[in-house]
Enzyme design. Structure first.
Site, short mmCIF file in Angstrom:
data_model
loop_
_atom_site.label_atom_id
_atom_site.label_comp_id
_atom_site.label_asym_id
_atom_site.label_seq_id
_atom_site.Cartn_x
_atom_site.Cartn_y
_atom_site.Cartn_z
N ASP A 127 74.18 58.36 -46.75
CA ASP A 127 74.86 59.65 -46.62
C ASP A 127 73.92 60.85 -46.56
OD1 ASP A 127 74.01 59.51 -49.22
OD2 ASP A 127 75.94 59.96 -50.15
N GLU A 128 72.63 60.60 -46.31
CA GLU A 128 71.72 61.74 -46.19
C GLU A 128 70.63 61.47 -45.15
OE1 GLU A 128 69.26 62.72 -49.57
OE2 GLU A 128 69.51 60.72 -50.41
#
Length: 392
Positions: free
Chosen positions: A108-109
Protein backbone atom coordinates in the site's frame (compact mmCIF):
# COMPACT_ATOMS: atom_id res chain seq x y z
CA UNK A 1 27.18 20.75 -13.19
CA UNK A 2 24.68 23.31 -11.98
CA UNK A 3 23.22 22.73 -8.47
CA UNK A 4 19.72 22.86 -9.92
CA UNK A 5 20.56 19.85 -12.06
CA UNK A 6 21.52 17.79 -9.01
CA UNK A 7 18.29 18.31 -7.09
CA UNK A 8 16.28 15.16 -6.46
CA UNK A 9 12.51 15.11 -6.30
CA UNK A 10 11.14 12.06 -4.50
CA UNK A 11 7.53 11.43 -3.52
CA UNK A 12 6.20 8.87 -1.09
CA UNK A 13 2.60 7.71 -1.56
CA UNK A 14 0.62 5.79 1.05
CA UNK A 15 -2.90 4.44 0.63
CA UNK A 16 -4.78 5.62 3.72
CA UNK A 17 -5.87 2.83 6.11
CA UNK A 18 -5.71 0.54 3.09
CA UNK A 19 -7.71 -2.48 4.33
CA UNK A 20 -10.35 -0.21 5.87
CA UNK A 21 -10.60 1.90 2.71
CA UNK A 22 -11.13 -1.19 0.55
CA UNK A 23 -13.87 -2.45 2.89
CA UNK A 24 -15.57 0.96 2.73
CA UNK A 25 -15.33 0.89 -1.04
CA UNK A 26 -17.13 -2.46 -1.02
CA UNK A 27 -19.72 -1.31 1.53
CA UNK A 28 -20.47 2.42 1.79
CA UNK A 29 -22.33 1.86 5.10
CA UNK A 30 -18.92 1.59 6.79
CA UNK A 31 -17.91 5.14 5.80
CA UNK A 32 -17.40 7.37 8.83
CA UNK A 33 -17.98 4.54 11.31
CA UNK A 34 -15.43 2.87 13.60
CA UNK A 35 -14.23 -0.16 11.65
CA UNK A 36 -11.84 -2.97 12.54
CA UNK A 37 -10.52 -5.51 10.04
CA UNK A 38 -9.37 -8.77 11.56
CA UNK A 39 -10.36 -12.11 13.02
CA UNK A 40 -14.03 -12.29 13.95
CA UNK A 41 -13.56 -14.18 17.22
CA UNK A 42 -12.38 -12.50 20.41
CA UNK A 43 -9.24 -14.64 20.07
CA UNK A 44 -8.49 -12.95 16.76
CA UNK A 45 -6.08 -10.12 16.04
CA UNK A 46 -6.60 -6.60 14.63
CA UNK A 47 -5.15 -6.42 11.11
CA UNK A 48 -6.21 -2.80 10.50
CA UNK A 49 -8.46 -0.18 12.04
CA UNK A 50 -10.06 3.10 11.01
CA UNK A 51 -9.10 6.52 12.38
CA UNK A 52 -12.40 6.51 14.30
CA UNK A 53 -11.17 3.59 16.44
CA UNK A 54 -7.63 4.86 16.98
CA UNK A 55 -8.75 7.66 19.30
CA UNK A 56 -9.88 4.90 21.67
CA UNK A 57 -6.40 3.34 21.63
CA UNK A 58 -7.03 0.60 19.07
CA UNK A 59 -4.10 -0.32 16.82
CA UNK A 60 -3.05 -3.10 14.47
CA UNK A 61 -1.73 -6.41 15.88
CA UNK A 62 -3.78 -5.81 19.05
CA UNK A 63 -5.85 -8.75 20.37
CA UNK A 64 -9.41 -8.34 19.10
CA UNK A 65 -10.79 -8.88 22.60
CA UNK A 66 -8.86 -5.85 23.91
CA UNK A 67 -9.78 -3.74 20.86
CA UNK A 68 -13.49 -4.34 21.45
CA UNK A 69 -13.09 -3.57 25.12
CA UNK A 70 -11.57 -0.20 24.19
CA UNK A 71 -14.09 0.49 21.40
CA UNK A 72 -17.17 -1.71 21.97
CA UNK A 73 -19.22 0.02 19.30
CA UNK A 74 -16.73 -0.80 16.53
CA UNK A 75 -17.82 -2.82 13.50
CA UNK A 76 -15.60 -5.86 12.87
CA UNK A 77 -15.20 -7.38 9.41
CA UNK A 78 -13.08 -10.34 8.38
CA UNK A 79 -10.31 -9.35 6.01
CA UNK A 80 -10.45 -10.20 2.32
CA UNK A 81 -6.91 -10.76 1.04
CA UNK A 82 -8.11 -11.25 -2.53
CA UNK A 83 -9.65 -7.77 -2.58
CA UNK A 84 -6.59 -6.13 -1.02
CA UNK A 85 -4.27 -7.79 -3.51
CA UNK A 86 -6.54 -6.75 -6.40
CA UNK A 87 -6.59 -3.08 -5.38
CA UNK A 88 -2.87 -3.08 -4.61
CA UNK A 89 -2.14 -4.31 -8.12
CA UNK A 90 -4.63 -1.84 -9.60
CA UNK A 91 -2.93 1.15 -7.94
CA UNK A 92 0.50 -0.25 -8.82
CA UNK A 93 -0.48 -0.32 -12.49
CA UNK A 94 -1.71 3.29 -12.35
CA UNK A 95 1.48 4.55 -10.69
CA UNK A 96 3.82 2.50 -12.90
CA UNK A 97 2.01 3.73 -16.01
CA UNK A 98 2.41 7.37 -14.95
CA UNK A 99 5.80 7.95 -13.33
CA UNK A 100 9.35 7.66 -14.71
CA UNK A 101 10.65 5.43 -11.87
CA UNK A 102 8.64 3.67 -9.15
CA UNK A 103 9.55 1.57 -6.13
CA UNK A 104 6.79 -0.53 -4.58
CA UNK A 105 7.68 -0.33 -0.89
CA UNK A 106 4.76 -2.50 0.29
CA UNK A 107 1.28 -3.49 -0.81
CA UNK A 108 0.00 0.00 0.00
CA UNK A 109 2.93 2.40 -0.38
CA UNK A 110 5.20 3.59 -3.16
CA UNK A 111 8.20 5.82 -3.80
CA UNK A 112 8.51 7.65 -7.09
CA UNK A 113 11.51 9.52 -8.47
CA UNK A 114 10.44 12.65 -10.32
CA UNK A 115 13.92 14.10 -10.79
CA UNK A 116 13.91 15.96 -14.10
CA UNK A 117 10.11 16.22 -14.26
CA UNK A 118 10.40 19.67 -12.67
CA UNK A 119 12.03 21.01 -15.82
CA UNK A 120 9.19 20.06 -18.13
CA UNK A 121 5.97 19.77 -16.15
CA UNK A 122 6.42 20.62 -12.49
CA UNK A 123 6.54 17.98 -9.77
CA UNK A 124 3.82 19.59 -7.66
CA UNK A 125 1.24 19.58 -10.44
CA UNK A 126 2.35 16.12 -11.54
CA UNK A 127 1.65 14.66 -8.07
CA UNK A 128 -1.71 16.44 -7.74
CA UNK A 129 -2.82 14.86 -11.00
CA UNK A 130 -1.43 11.43 -10.06
CA UNK A 131 -3.32 11.51 -6.76
CA UNK A 132 -6.52 12.38 -8.60
CA UNK A 133 -5.99 9.65 -11.17
CA UNK A 134 -5.51 7.03 -8.42
CA UNK A 135 -8.71 8.19 -6.75
CA UNK A 136 -10.60 8.13 -10.05
CA UNK A 137 -9.41 4.69 -11.20
CA UNK A 138 -9.38 2.86 -7.85
CA UNK A 139 -11.78 4.83 -5.66
CA UNK A 140 -9.19 4.80 -2.86
CA UNK A 141 -7.87 7.78 -0.86
CA UNK A 142 -4.11 8.23 -0.94
CA UNK A 143 -1.75 10.67 0.79
CA UNK A 144 1.66 11.74 -0.44
CA UNK A 145 4.60 13.97 0.38
CA UNK A 146 7.13 15.45 -2.03
CA UNK A 147 10.67 16.12 -0.84
CA UNK A 148 14.32 15.75 -1.81
CA UNK A 149 14.73 12.17 -0.55
CA UNK A 150 12.95 9.02 0.57
CA UNK A 151 13.37 9.60 4.30
CA UNK A 152 11.82 13.06 4.44
CA UNK A 153 9.03 12.19 2.03
CA UNK A 154 8.04 9.13 4.09
CA UNK A 155 8.03 11.04 7.39
CA UNK A 156 6.06 13.90 5.83
CA UNK A 157 3.41 11.59 4.40
CA UNK A 158 2.24 10.86 7.94
CA UNK A 159 1.61 14.58 8.37
CA UNK A 160 -0.35 14.64 5.12
CA UNK A 161 -2.84 11.99 6.23
CA UNK A 162 -5.66 11.45 5.80
CA UNK A 163 -6.14 11.91 2.05
CA UNK A 164 -3.80 14.89 1.87
CA UNK A 165 -0.52 16.11 0.44
CA UNK A 166 2.58 17.88 1.74
CA UNK A 167 5.75 19.32 0.25
CA UNK A 168 9.08 19.91 1.97
CA UNK A 169 11.18 22.36 -0.02
CA UNK A 170 14.85 21.72 -0.73
CA UNK A 171 16.99 23.07 2.09
CA UNK A 172 14.25 22.73 4.72
CA UNK A 173 14.72 19.00 5.42
CA UNK A 174 16.60 19.43 8.71
CA UNK A 175 14.33 22.16 10.09
CA UNK A 176 11.24 20.10 9.20
CA UNK A 177 12.50 17.04 11.05
CA UNK A 178 13.96 18.93 14.04
CA UNK A 179 10.87 19.26 16.29
CA UNK A 180 9.59 15.73 15.64
CA UNK A 181 9.86 12.96 18.24
CA UNK A 182 12.60 10.43 17.53
CA UNK A 183 9.95 7.69 17.16
CA UNK A 184 8.96 9.35 13.88
CA UNK A 185 12.37 8.51 12.41
CA UNK A 186 12.40 5.36 10.24
CA UNK A 187 15.04 2.98 11.53
CA UNK A 188 14.52 3.75 15.21
CA UNK A 189 12.90 0.74 16.85
CA UNK A 190 11.66 0.32 20.40
CA UNK A 191 15.04 -0.65 21.87
CA UNK A 192 16.93 2.19 20.19
CA UNK A 193 14.20 4.65 21.12
CA UNK A 194 14.32 3.56 24.77
CA UNK A 195 18.11 3.85 24.83
CA UNK A 196 18.11 7.34 23.30
CA UNK A 197 15.33 8.60 25.58
CA UNK A 198 17.25 7.35 28.62
CA UNK A 199 20.00 9.71 27.43
CA UNK A 200 17.49 12.56 27.20
CA UNK A 201 17.22 12.43 23.42
CA UNK A 202 13.57 12.88 22.53
CA UNK A 203 13.53 15.05 19.42
CA UNK A 204 15.24 14.62 16.08
CA UNK A 205 16.89 18.02 16.62
CA UNK A 206 18.76 16.75 19.69
CA UNK A 207 19.62 13.55 17.84
CA UNK A 208 21.11 15.57 14.97
CA UNK A 209 23.40 17.41 17.38
CA UNK A 210 25.08 14.31 18.81
CA UNK A 211 28.62 13.95 17.40
CA UNK A 212 28.93 11.17 14.83
CA UNK A 213 31.74 9.34 16.74
CA UNK A 214 29.47 9.16 19.80
CA UNK A 215 26.58 7.79 17.71
CA UNK A 216 28.95 5.23 16.20
CA UNK A 217 30.17 4.11 19.63
CA UNK A 218 26.57 3.89 20.82
CA UNK A 219 24.90 2.12 17.88
CA UNK A 220 27.69 1.10 15.51
CA UNK A 221 27.10 1.53 11.79
CA UNK A 222 23.41 2.18 12.42
CA UNK A 223 24.40 5.16 14.57
CA UNK A 224 26.22 6.79 11.64
CA UNK A 225 23.17 6.23 9.44
CA UNK A 226 20.79 7.70 12.02
CA UNK A 227 23.01 10.75 12.47
CA UNK A 228 22.91 11.39 8.74
CA UNK A 229 19.14 10.94 8.58
CA UNK A 230 18.56 13.21 11.59
CA UNK A 231 20.19 15.95 9.52
CA UNK A 232 17.76 15.30 6.66
CA UNK A 233 20.32 13.50 4.49
CA UNK A 234 19.29 10.32 2.69
CA UNK A 235 20.98 9.37 -0.62
CA UNK A 236 19.11 6.04 -0.81
CA UNK A 237 18.06 5.52 -4.42
CA UNK A 238 14.65 4.49 -5.70
CA UNK A 239 14.76 0.76 -6.46
CA UNK A 240 12.84 0.28 -9.73
CA UNK A 241 9.88 -2.04 -9.26
CA UNK A 242 9.86 -5.34 -11.08
CA UNK A 243 7.25 -8.08 -10.83
CA UNK A 244 10.02 -10.55 -11.72
CA UNK A 245 11.90 -10.29 -8.41
CA UNK A 246 11.84 -13.77 -6.95
CA UNK A 247 13.29 -16.38 -4.64
CA UNK A 248 13.24 -20.09 -5.29
CA UNK A 249 14.73 -23.48 -4.66
CA UNK A 250 14.83 -26.80 -6.46
CA UNK A 251 16.02 -30.32 -5.74
CA UNK A 252 17.43 -32.91 -8.13
CA UNK A 253 16.90 -36.35 -6.67
CA UNK A 254 19.62 -38.98 -6.54
CA UNK A 255 16.99 -41.44 -7.66
CA UNK A 256 14.09 -40.63 -9.99
CA UNK A 257 10.80 -41.28 -8.24
CA UNK A 258 7.06 -41.62 -8.66
CA UNK A 259 6.43 -41.68 -4.89
CA UNK A 260 3.68 -39.08 -4.39
CA UNK A 261 4.06 -39.03 -0.61
CA UNK A 262 7.74 -38.20 -0.96
CA UNK A 263 7.13 -35.58 -3.68
CA UNK A 264 4.49 -33.84 -1.57
CA UNK A 265 6.80 -33.82 1.45
CA UNK A 266 9.47 -32.14 -0.69
CA UNK A 267 6.98 -29.52 -1.91
CA UNK A 268 6.02 -28.76 1.70
CA UNK A 269 9.65 -28.65 2.88
CA UNK A 270 10.76 -26.26 0.14
CA UNK A 271 7.71 -24.03 0.46
CA UNK A 272 8.08 -23.80 4.23
CA UNK A 273 11.76 -22.87 3.86
CA UNK A 274 11.04 -20.16 1.27
CA UNK A 275 8.18 -18.73 3.35
CA UNK A 276 10.57 -18.35 6.27
CA UNK A 277 13.03 -16.54 3.99
CA UNK A 278 10.22 -14.19 2.94
CA UNK A 279 9.39 -13.30 6.54
CA UNK A 280 13.08 -12.88 7.40
CA UNK A 281 13.45 -10.28 4.65
CA UNK A 282 10.11 -8.61 5.43
CA UNK A 283 8.53 -9.50 2.11
CA UNK A 284 5.30 -10.93 0.74
CA UNK A 285 4.83 -12.91 -2.45
CA UNK A 286 2.05 -12.47 -4.98
CA UNK A 287 2.85 -15.39 -7.29
CA UNK A 288 3.95 -19.01 -6.78
CA UNK A 289 5.44 -21.38 -9.37
CA UNK A 290 6.00 -25.14 -9.14
CA UNK A 291 8.39 -26.84 -11.56
CA UNK A 292 8.86 -30.52 -12.45
CA UNK A 293 11.47 -32.28 -14.56
CA UNK A 294 10.74 -35.83 -15.56
CA UNK A 295 13.24 -38.63 -16.03
CA UNK A 296 13.23 -38.02 -19.79
CA UNK A 297 14.23 -34.38 -19.05
CA UNK A 298 10.88 -32.92 -20.12
CA UNK A 299 10.40 -29.86 -17.89
CA UNK A 300 7.01 -28.36 -17.05
CA UNK A 301 5.84 -25.65 -14.69
CA UNK A 302 2.67 -23.94 -13.53
CA UNK A 303 2.25 -20.63 -11.74
CA UNK A 304 -0.58 -18.99 -9.83
CA UNK A 305 -1.10 -15.32 -8.99
CA UNK A 306 -2.20 -15.25 -5.36
CA UNK A 307 -3.11 -12.79 -2.64
CA UNK A 308 0.03 -11.26 -1.12
CA UNK A 309 1.21 -13.43 1.74
CA UNK A 310 4.16 -14.96 3.59
CA UNK A 311 2.06 -17.54 5.43
CA UNK A 312 3.32 -21.12 5.48
CA UNK A 313 -0.19 -22.51 5.55
CA UNK A 314 -1.44 -20.49 2.58
CA UNK A 315 1.66 -21.05 0.44
CA UNK A 316 1.85 -24.77 1.14
CA UNK A 317 -1.79 -25.17 0.15
CA UNK A 318 -1.24 -23.30 -3.11
CA UNK A 319 1.97 -25.20 -3.91
CA UNK A 320 0.23 -28.54 -3.41
CA UNK A 321 -2.65 -27.41 -5.64
CA UNK A 322 -0.19 -26.51 -8.39
CA UNK A 323 1.66 -29.81 -8.04
CA UNK A 324 -1.60 -31.78 -8.24
CA UNK A 325 -2.52 -29.98 -11.49
CA UNK A 326 0.99 -30.31 -12.89
CA UNK A 327 1.76 -33.95 -12.22
CA UNK A 328 -0.30 -35.71 -14.87
CA UNK A 329 2.08 -37.96 -16.81
CA UNK A 330 2.64 -40.44 -13.99
CA UNK A 331 6.28 -40.55 -15.04
CA UNK A 332 9.36 -40.72 -12.86
CA UNK A 333 10.33 -37.29 -11.51
CA UNK A 334 13.96 -36.18 -11.60
CA UNK A 335 13.66 -32.63 -10.19
CA UNK A 336 11.13 -30.51 -8.34
CA UNK A 337 11.22 -26.77 -7.64
CA UNK A 338 9.25 -23.98 -5.99
CA UNK A 339 9.57 -20.26 -6.72
CA UNK A 340 7.94 -17.14 -5.27
CA UNK A 341 7.79 -13.99 -7.41
CA UNK A 342 5.98 -10.62 -7.51
CA UNK A 343 7.71 -9.86 -4.20
CA UNK A 344 6.89 -6.70 -2.27
CA UNK A 345 7.93 -5.35 1.10
CA UNK A 346 5.33 -6.03 3.74
CA UNK A 347 4.58 -7.69 7.03
CA UNK A 348 2.31 -10.51 8.04
CA UNK A 349 -0.36 -7.91 8.85
CA UNK A 350 -2.23 -8.99 5.74
CA UNK A 351 -2.67 -12.45 7.30
CA UNK A 352 -3.64 -11.32 10.78
CA UNK A 353 -7.33 -11.65 9.98
CA UNK A 354 -6.77 -15.36 9.30
CA UNK A 355 -4.94 -16.15 12.53
CA UNK A 356 -5.72 -16.18 16.22
CA UNK A 357 -3.45 -14.36 18.63
CA UNK A 358 -2.06 -17.75 19.71
CA UNK A 359 -1.27 -18.71 16.11
CA UNK A 360 0.54 -15.42 15.48
CA UNK A 361 2.64 -15.96 18.61
CA UNK A 362 3.36 -19.55 17.54
CA UNK A 363 4.61 -18.41 14.12
CA UNK A 364 6.77 -15.73 15.75
CA UNK A 365 8.24 -18.27 18.20
CA UNK A 366 8.97 -20.73 15.39
CA UNK A 367 10.70 -18.05 13.33
CA UNK A 368 12.72 -16.94 16.37
CA UNK A 369 13.98 -20.52 16.76
CA UNK A 370 14.85 -20.70 13.06
CA UNK A 371 16.70 -17.38 13.27
CA UNK A 372 18.75 -18.65 16.19
CA UNK A 373 19.39 -22.27 15.24
CA UNK A 374 18.87 -22.39 11.46
CA UNK A 375 15.90 -22.80 9.14
CA UNK A 376 15.93 -26.61 9.44
CA UNK A 377 15.59 -26.70 13.23
CA UNK A 378 11.78 -26.79 13.22
CA UNK A 379 9.43 -27.99 10.52
CA UNK A 380 6.14 -29.74 9.88
CA UNK A 381 6.33 -33.49 10.47
CA UNK A 382 4.87 -34.15 7.03
CA UNK A 383 7.73 -32.19 5.42
CA UNK A 384 10.43 -34.47 6.84
CA UNK A 385 11.58 -36.32 3.74
CA UNK A 386 11.58 -40.08 3.62
CA UNK A 387 13.58 -42.15 1.21
CA UNK A 388 11.58 -42.23 -2.03
CA UNK A 389 10.12 -45.50 -3.18
CA UNK A 390 11.20 -46.88 -6.53
CA UNK A 391 8.61 -47.18 -9.25
CA UNK A 392 7.20 -50.68 -9.58
Amino acid sequence: MDWQDTKRFVAHLDLDTFFVSVERLKNSQFVGKPLIVGGLSDRGVVAACSYETRKFGVHSAMPMKLALRLCPHAIVVRGDSDSYSYYSRLVTDVVADTVPVMEKASIDEFYVDLTGVDRFFGCSQFMVELKERIRKESGLPISYALASNKLVSKVATDDAKPDGRKEIAHGLEKSYLAPLHIDRMPGIGQKTSALLQQMGVRTIKVLSEIPVPMMQNLLGKNGIDLSRKANGIDPTPIVPYSEQKSIGTEETFQQDTIDLKFLNSEIIRMTEKLAFQLRQSGKLTGCITVKLRYSNFDTVSKQMVISYTASDAVLIRKAKELFAKLYEKRMLVRLIGVRFSHLVQGSQQINLFEDTEEAVRLYQAMDAMRNRFGDEVIKRAISIPAKPNKAS
